[in-house]
Write an enzyme that holds these catalytic residues in place. Structure first.
Site, PDB file in Angstrom:
ATOM      1  N   GLU A 248       3.530  -7.511  35.233  1.00 53.93           N
ATOM      2  CA  GLU A 248       4.944  -7.622  35.593  1.00 53.93           C
ATOM      3  C   GLU A 248       5.207  -6.832  36.873  1.00 53.93           C
ATOM      4  OE1 GLU A 248       9.477  -6.926  34.043  1.00 53.93           O
ATOM      5  OE2 GLU A 248       7.827  -6.591  32.668  1.00 53.93           O
ATOM      6  N   LYS A 380       3.570  -3.916  12.396  1.00 50.13           N
ATOM      7  CA  LYS A 380       3.662  -4.998  13.394  1.00 50.13           C
ATOM      8  C   LYS A 380       4.817  -5.959  13.144  1.00 50.13           C
ATOM      9  CE  LYS A 380      -1.251  -4.486  14.093  1.00 50.13           C
ATOM     10  NZ  LYS A 380      -2.593  -4.985  14.014  1.00 50.13           N
ATOM     11  N   ASP A 456      -3.480  -0.773  19.799  1.00 46.88           N
ATOM     12  CA  ASP A 456      -3.284  -2.123  19.265  1.00 46.88           C
ATOM     13  C   ASP A 456      -1.980  -2.675  19.839  1.00 46.88           C
ATOM     14  OD1 ASP A 456      -2.760  -4.387  17.765  1.00 46.88           O
ATOM     15  OD2 ASP A 456      -3.545  -3.532  15.907  1.00 46.88           O
ATOM     16  N   HIS A 554      16.566 -10.160  42.217  1.00 44.91           N
ATOM     17  CA  HIS A 554      15.940 -11.330  41.567  1.00 44.91           C
ATOM     18  C   HIS A 554      16.111 -12.559  42.434  1.00 44.91           C
ATOM     19  CE1 HIS A 554      15.092 -10.486  37.074  1.00 44.91           C
ATOM     20  NE2 HIS A 554      14.751  -9.465  37.841  1.00 44.91           N
TER      21      HIS A 554
END
Ligand code: ADP
Length: 585
Positions: A248, A380, A456, A554
């Site tokens: 990103e 998760k 993870d 943007h």
């Protein structure tokens, strides 16, 4: 004998598969009666035999009878005394010694019990033991149904065998004994089946042996990710350079700007509020009343020592902290919480939970274990239990940003930031019904550092739970900013942390591997660094939004041409002023 002193025994349920940790032979395993009864019987026998022999001895001394002349009852008493002594020593003595010495055997148990995974010792731990046995995945299992080929066979023949379905792809590593070659063969098989050569995906330049049985199965290559460095971040009196793996644009630059604002304002400070990994199995009973019995048993403080003894026996790093139970009718969800040293701890806590489930089976034979994980953990997935109770490391991190720094570095004002934080991160998130999402983009920073340091990535879900607070201080001049993150799940040993690239990033932060002086200190430090990085990220993005630069940038950068010169110029500009472009909102 008090049931709480009872040792863990094997599960009564016949359908249960014994694991190596539960298969450890104990004297009590051979006994047909419940162990608390045999304890009582042998203790009573010991006392009675001792008393009888003492009386006889006194009598013989008084009547001057030779001591070695024994009657039948004396022989019987003597044999009973020896037998009960052996039982009691084997019951209490051996287990006491086993529990107090962190033996190698403990660690071997640790390494093989769960998921058949093999965990090498921590990277910077001195190793005096012989090299570990080869990974089971590299050992030829010689399945009769699988056509045999030897490593000398031509790759083309092997590829054809896999393409035709005669040889399973997953067995290539063990058959060839060469992980790089196996990956190459698998890649060629994929090309022949799909027609895609996956040319952009590198094959060479990676140690496939290092992921075997640990990180990834059936590899065909590896994805490359750029790693940027933000910082220095001044945190708790030290300086850190933050490795961030991301695609990103502007994320690293933006975090870098936040780090600068924090550092020139005197640095940030953090506190670890809590450190405990959780796992919550689900079990079923025939009635809600029996389910409640188990809840009361587990939550009774007088049982906590025994349960901790049972839980902790599979690893010298796992220390049970508590068990929280929730009922759904006749089903019980037990949320075990334990410290796990420098490991993130999922395997460790799961093994401890299995020990306790096996132990409980004696007192609750009607308990049916449905799953070692029943989602009350909660791993998760976004969940209120993690947000409220915490999971992994719960950290708060704060800084006071001076007014002139807000103006000059962040190009906005303190009142504008405070107002935006209230309306966006607090009220806006409330309107959205957020769960732990009272922040601007904590997950951006968490994910980038997670990937760089071998965590993870799926645990980004709860690890990114964060509430960002901004308040005016120092007579309304300066900004107090804090991030409170209850569920940062990180480790510095195990999983992906031992891979070369990820270990290098941990090393940069000074947290690679196991902390030998104070196990757990490395993983806690990593959690505070992540919270500090999130603080920097929040500060910078919120400033970009408050100054109204986000949409403008943007429009400018999302429509830029692909011209390399322009792209390079834009990148340089972004590093100089990251608020000019940030995709995250
Ligand atoms: P997790 O439970 O996070 O999946 P692993 O089981 O992959 O962790 O790794 C933990 C392994 O690392 C265990 O075998 C443990 O004995 C070993 N280990 C070595 N040093 C430490 C330490 N300081 N803290 C925790 N575990 C350690």
């Amino acid at each position: 004998m008090d049931v709480r002193r009872r040792l863990p025994s094997k599960p009564a349920a016949s359908e249960r598969k014994p694991t190596p940790s539960t298969a450890r032979v104990q004297a009590s395993d051979a006994l047909p009666l419940p162990i608390r009864h045999t304890n009582k019987i042998f203790s009573a026998l010991f006392m009675a035999a001792l008393y009888f022999l003492m009386c006889r001895w006194r009598e013989k001394v008084r009547t001057s009878t030779p001591l070695h002349l024994l009657t039948l009852s004396e022989i019987f008493a003597f044999v009973s005394l020896v037998a009960s002594l052996i039982y009691l020593i084997s019951f209490f003595g051996i287990t006491y010694v086993q529990s107090s010495i962190p033996s190698n055997e403990d660690e071997i148990d640790d390494e093989v019990v769960v998921n058949d995974r093999h965990f090498p010792p921590a990277l910077n731990a001195p190793s005096t033991s012989p090299p570990p046995p080869p990974c089971p995945l590299l050992v030829d299992t010689s399945d009769a149904k699988i056509p045999s080929f030897c490593p000398d066979d031509n790759d083309d023949e092997i590829v054809r065998s896999v393409v035709s379905g005669k040889t399973p792809s997953y067995i290539l590593e063990s058959k060839l004994g060469d992980c790089r070659r196996a990956a190459g063969v698998r890649r060629e098989v994929l090309r022949r089946i799909t027609g895609s050569a996956m040319q952009g995906l590198p094959l060479d330049g990676f140690d496939y042996q290092s992921i075997l049985g640990q990180c990834c199965e059936m590899p065909v290559g590896y994805v490359t990710l750029p790693v940027g460095i933000a910082g220095p971040l001044a945190l708790d009196g030290r300086i850190y350079y933050l490795p961030m793996a991301t695609t990103e644009g502007c994320l690293v630059a933006s975090t870098n700007r936040g780090c600068k604002a924090i550092s020139v304002s005197g640095g940030a400070e953090s506190v670890v509020l809590r450190d405990g990994m959780t796992r919550a199995p689900v079990v079923r009973f025939g009635s809600a009343k029996r389910a409640a019995d188990l809840k009361f048993f587990l939550e009774d403080p007088s049982n906590s020592d025994t349960l901790a003894l049972v839980f902790n026996r599979s690893s010298r790093f796992a220390k049970l902290q508590g068990i929280q139970c929730a009922l759904a009718g006749k089903n019980v969800y037990m949320r075990f919480s334990c410290s796990t040293g420098d490991a993130m701890g999922m395997n460790m806590v799961s093994k401890g939970v299995q020990n306790v489930l096996d132990y409980l089976q004696d007192d609750f034979p009607d308990m049916e274990v449905l799953s070692v994980s029943g989602n009350f953990c909660s791993d998760k997935k976004p969940s209120a239990v993690n947000w409220i109770e915490g999971r992994g490391k719960s950290v708060v991190c704060e800084a006071i940003i001076k007014e002139e720094v807000v103006t000059k570095v962040l190009k906005t004002s303190v009142p504008a930031l405070v107002e935006l934080n209230t309306l966006k991160n607090l009220a806006g998130s409330a309107v959205a019904g957020a769960l732990g999402g009272f922040n601007a983009h904590a997950s951006n920073i968490v994910s980038a550092i997670f990937i760089a340091t071998g965590q993870d990535p799926a645990q980004n879900v709860e690890s990114s739970h964060c509430i960002t607070m901004m308040e005016v201080v120092n007579d309304g001049k300066d900004l107090h900013i804090s991030v409170t993150m209850p569920s940062i799940e990180v480790g510095t040993v195990g999983g992906g942390t031992q891979l070369a690239a990820q270990a290098a990033c941990l090393d940069l932060l000074g947290v690679k591997g196991s902390n030998l002086e104070s196990p757990g200190a490395n993983s806690r430090l990593l959690a505070t660094i992540i919270a500090g990085a999130v603080l920097a990220g929040e500060l910078s993005l919120m400033s970009a939004l408050a100054s109204g630069q986000l949409v403008r940038s943007h429009m400018k950068y999302n429509r830029s041409s692909r011209d390399i010169t322009q792209a390079a110029a834009a990148a340089v500009a972004a590093v100089r002023n990251p608020s000019e472009k940030t995709k995250s909102q």
